[in-house]
Motif scaffolding. Structure first.
Motif, mmCIF file in Angstrom:
data_model
loop_
_atom_site.group_PDB
_atom_site.id
_atom_site.type_symbol
_atom_site.label_atom_id
_atom_site.label_comp_id
_atom_site.label_asym_id
_atom_site.label_seq_id
_atom_site.Cartn_x
_atom_site.Cartn_y
_atom_site.Cartn_z
ATOM 1 N N ASP A 206 0.749 -0.935 -0.191
ATOM 2 C CA ASP A 206 0.191 -0.085 0.136
ATOM 3 C C ASP A 206 0.716 1.417 -0.299
ATOM 4 N N VAL A 207 1.945 1.580 0.487
ATOM 5 C CA VAL A 207 2.720 2.231 0.666
ATOM 6 C C VAL A 207 4.402 1.215 0.679
ATOM 7 N N VAL A 208 5.012 2.341 -0.043
ATOM 8 C CA VAL A 208 6.583 1.984 -1.116
ATOM 9 C C VAL A 208 7.144 3.196 0.324
ATOM 10 N N LEU A 209 8.225 3.033 0.653
ATOM 11 C CA LEU A 209 8.875 4.061 1.762
ATOM 12 C C LEU A 209 10.257 3.292 0.555
ATOM 13 N N ASP A 210 10.551 4.478 -0.530
ATOM 14 C CA ASP A 210 11.965 4.196 -1.159
ATOM 15 C C ASP A 210 13.324 5.504 -1.376
ATOM 16 N N LEU A 211 13.906 4.600 -0.662
ATOM 17 C CA LEU A 211 15.275 5.449 -0.772
ATOM 18 C C LEU A 211 16.658 5.319 -1.666
ATOM 19 N N VAL A 212 15.584 4.891 -2.767
ATOM 20 C CA VAL A 212 16.936 4.167 -3.923
ATOM 21 C C VAL A 212 16.324 5.303 -5.154
ATOM 22 N N GLY A 213 15.390 6.096 -6.530
ATOM 23 C CA GLY A 213 15.041 6.508 -6.400
ATOM 24 C C GLY A 213 14.992 6.081 -8.197
ATOM 25 N N ILE A 233 12.164 9.908 -1.379
ATOM 26 C CA ILE A 233 13.315 10.579 -0.349
ATOM 27 C C ILE A 233 14.547 10.370 0.074
ATOM 28 N N ALA A 234 15.626 9.672 -1.112
ATOM 29 C CA ALA A 234 16.572 9.846 -1.851
ATOM 30 C C ALA A 234 16.715 8.926 -2.686
ATOM 31 N N SER A 235 17.893 10.003 -3.314
ATOM 32 C CA SER A 235 18.328 9.214 -4.313
ATOM 33 C C SER A 235 19.882 8.319 -5.200
ATOM 34 N N ALA A 236 19.701 6.969 -3.853
ATOM 35 C CA ALA A 236 20.631 6.389 -4.161
ATOM 36 C C ALA A 236 21.451 5.794 -5.454
ATOM 37 N N GLY A 237 19.683 5.189 -5.881
ATOM 38 C CA GLY A 237 19.574 4.806 -7.802
ATOM 39 C C GLY A 237 19.819 6.097 -7.917
ATOM 40 N N SER A 238 20.102 7.340 -8.261
ATOM 41 C CA SER A 238 20.326 8.600 -8.985
ATOM 42 C C SER A 238 20.076 8.651 -10.430
ATOM 43 N N GLY A 239 19.799 9.130 -10.935
ATOM 44 C CA GLY A 239 20.026 9.539 -12.612
ATOM 45 C C GLY A 239 18.522 9.152 -13.493
ATOM 46 N N PRO A 240 18.644 9.964 -14.372
ATOM 47 C CA PRO A 240 16.629 9.646 -14.684
ATOM 48 C C PRO A 240 16.233 8.804 -15.362
ATOM 49 N N ALA A 241 15.126 8.985 -15.031
ATOM 50 C CA ALA A 241 13.812 7.264 -14.941
ATOM 51 C C ALA A 241 12.128 7.885 -15.729
ATOM 52 N N GLU A 242 13.008 7.059 -16.581
ATOM 53 C CA GLU A 242 11.418 7.064 -17.222
ATOM 54 C C GLU A 242 10.292 6.244 -16.661
ATOM 55 N N LEU A 243 9.467 6.964 -16.689
ATOM 56 C CA LEU A 243 7.582 6.814 -15.760
ATOM 57 C C LEU A 243 6.366 6.118 -17.114
ATOM 58 N N ASP A 244 6.300 5.369 -16.262
ATOM 59 C CA ASP A 244 5.419 4.684 -17.719
ATOM 60 C C ASP A 244 3.477 5.226 -16.744
ATOM 61 N N PHE A 245 3.130 6.165 -16.833
ATOM 62 C CA PHE A 245 1.803 6.392 -16.467
ATOM 63 C C PHE A 245 0.671 6.160 -17.015
ATOM 64 N N GLY A 246 0.967 4.733 -18.037
ATOM 65 C CA GLY A 246 -0.170 3.746 -17.913
ATOM 66 C C GLY A 246 -0.027 2.440 -16.692
ATOM 67 N N ARG A 256 4.668 10.617 -4.330
ATOM 68 C CA ARG A 256 5.732 11.992 -3.692
ATOM 69 C C ARG A 256 6.442 12.019 -3.306
ATOM 70 N N SER A 257 7.769 13.180 -3.720
ATOM 71 C CA SER A 257 9.137 13.322 -3.720
ATOM 72 C C SER A 257 9.504 13.946 -2.737
ATOM 73 N N THR A 258 9.544 14.220 -1.978
ATOM 74 C CA THR A 258 10.373 15.340 -0.418
ATOM 75 C C THR A 258 11.858 15.426 0.141
ATOM 76 N N SER A 259 12.253 16.657 0.562
ATOM 77 C CA SER A 259 13.156 17.171 1.572
ATOM 78 C C SER A 259 12.455 17.825 2.587
ATOM 79 N N LEU A 260 14.031 17.907 3.761
ATOM 80 C CA LEU A 260 12.932 17.941 4.226
ATOM 81 C C LEU A 260 13.406 19.270 5.054
ATOM 82 N N ARG A 261 15.325 18.889 4.366
ATOM 83 C CA ARG A 261 15.823 20.292 5.204
ATOM 84 C C ARG A 261 15.815 21.596 4.950
ATOM 85 N N ALA A 262 15.228 21.932 3.832
ATOM 86 C CA ALA A 262 15.020 22.651 2.831
ATOM 87 C C ALA A 262 13.232 23.528 2.952
ATOM 88 N N ARG A 263 12.471 22.909 4.256
ATOM 89 C CA ARG A 263 11.374 23.265 3.521
ATOM 90 C C ARG A 263 11.070 25.032 4.886
#
Length: 321
Positions: A206-213, A233-246, A256-263
């Motif tokens: 139901d919920v995935v907490l993703d630290l890879v990206g 919440i992170a991009s350890a596997g950073s780089g462009p990713a293709e989103l399949d909207f379908g 939802r992708s967020t950071s905390l310190r800059a809020r």
């Protein structure tokens, strides 16, 4: 005062203990004599030159500390002598910090002064993303990538405490055993098993907490249940990713992708207040606890970063003064 600064962006050797000026406090601030500071992946990114402190924050790393209040502004909500832990926009790798009082909380009962240094960034990250944004509910399934990390060990415990089934990915039997001990129900060694296949067989997350990206985007969507939510919440596997909207639409999913310190300060203060109300009682009852994997003296920050980058630790890494 002494602080660990980044001499020049690069390897852990770029971290050196140096003399710096303590920021001036205001009437809403407290000065904290630091007992310990938490080490986070964001600090590694800052050391490499990829994640600078927000405007107005100290330029040296450190997003969370514990310690004793040595000065309190009239409108800070704290008093000299209070033992607190605090969420920072930067500057925690130091002997002292100055922080708005709304971002500091009393150390919960059952938690030691040093171990409390690893709470604020971790708890606020998990609470704000998994519960406030992704709205995890009792009876749902939470998938935590990197379940043995500092954030992961907290997410496992909070998910369990609020009645969710918790699945984790990790890279060894030792790490998975630690997650099991914290309450994880579904254990996935991602070096030997595909987490999408396993989660599909378990009915999905139901919920995935993703630290890879990036590299996990398509697979996280595939692992979702209908109406599932991904909190990145992170991009350890950073780089462009293709989103399949379908694929996302078929799951009626959200990301939802967020950071905390800059809020803005008001948003961070609201999260801290919610943590105090909803999570602090779990520490005081013993239902949730900090998991500290290693401690280093402040002067050995470079070694702490080497351990962080090795990913061989379980739980939080702390720097002690």
């Amino acid at each position: 005062m002494k602080a660990v600064v980044v001499v020049s962006p690069g390897t852990p050797s770029a971290l050196e203990l140096a003399e710096v000026e303590r920021p001036d406090p205001g009437e809403h601030d407290v000065v904290i004599a630091v007992a310990a500071a938490g080490v986070n992946r964001a600090d590694v990114l800052q050391r490499k030159g990829h994640y600078p402190s927000p405007e107005g924050a100290p330029h040296w790393p450190g997003l969370e500390v514990s310690g004793t209040v040595t000065w309190a502004g009239d409108h800070s909500g704290h008093a000299v002598g209070d033992e607190v832990c605090a969420l920072l926009p930067g500057g925690g790798y130091a002997e002292e910090v100055v922080v708005n009082g709304s971002l500091a909380l009393p150390i919960p009962e059952r938690v030691g002064l040093v171990d409390a240094a690893g709470l604020m960034e971790t708890v606020c990250t998990v609470w704000s993303n998994v519960f406030l944004l992704a709205a995890l509910r009792a009876g749902e399934t939470l998938l935590v990538h990197g379940g043995s990390s500092g954030v992961g060990t907290m997410a496992v415990q909070l998910g369990r405490a609020f009645g969710a089934t918790v699945a984790v990915t990790a890279s060894s039997s030792e790490k998975l055993a630690a997650c099991r001990g914290l309450g994880a129900d579904i254990l996935i060694d991602y070096t030997m098993e595909d987490f999408v296949e396993r989660m599909t067989s378990e009915g999905g997350a139901d919920v995935v907490l993703d630290l890879v990206g990036g590299s996990y985007l398509a697979r996280n969507i595939a692992a979702l249940r209908v109406n599932g939510r991904i909190a990145n919440i992170a991009s350890a596997g950073s780089g462009p990713a293709e989103l399949d909207f379908g694929a996302l639409m078929r799951k009626r999913g959200t990301i939802r992708s967020t950071s905390l310190r800059a809020r803005p300060l008001a948003e961070r203060a609201e999260i801290v207040a919610s943590v105090a109300e909803n999570v602090w009682p779990l520490f005081e009852s013993g239902a949730v606890r900090p998991v500290t994997g290693a401690r280093f003296p402040l002067a050995d920050a470079a070694e702490a970063h080497r351990l962080m980058e090795s990913s061989s630790h379980i739980g939080k890494i702390l720097l002690t003064t």
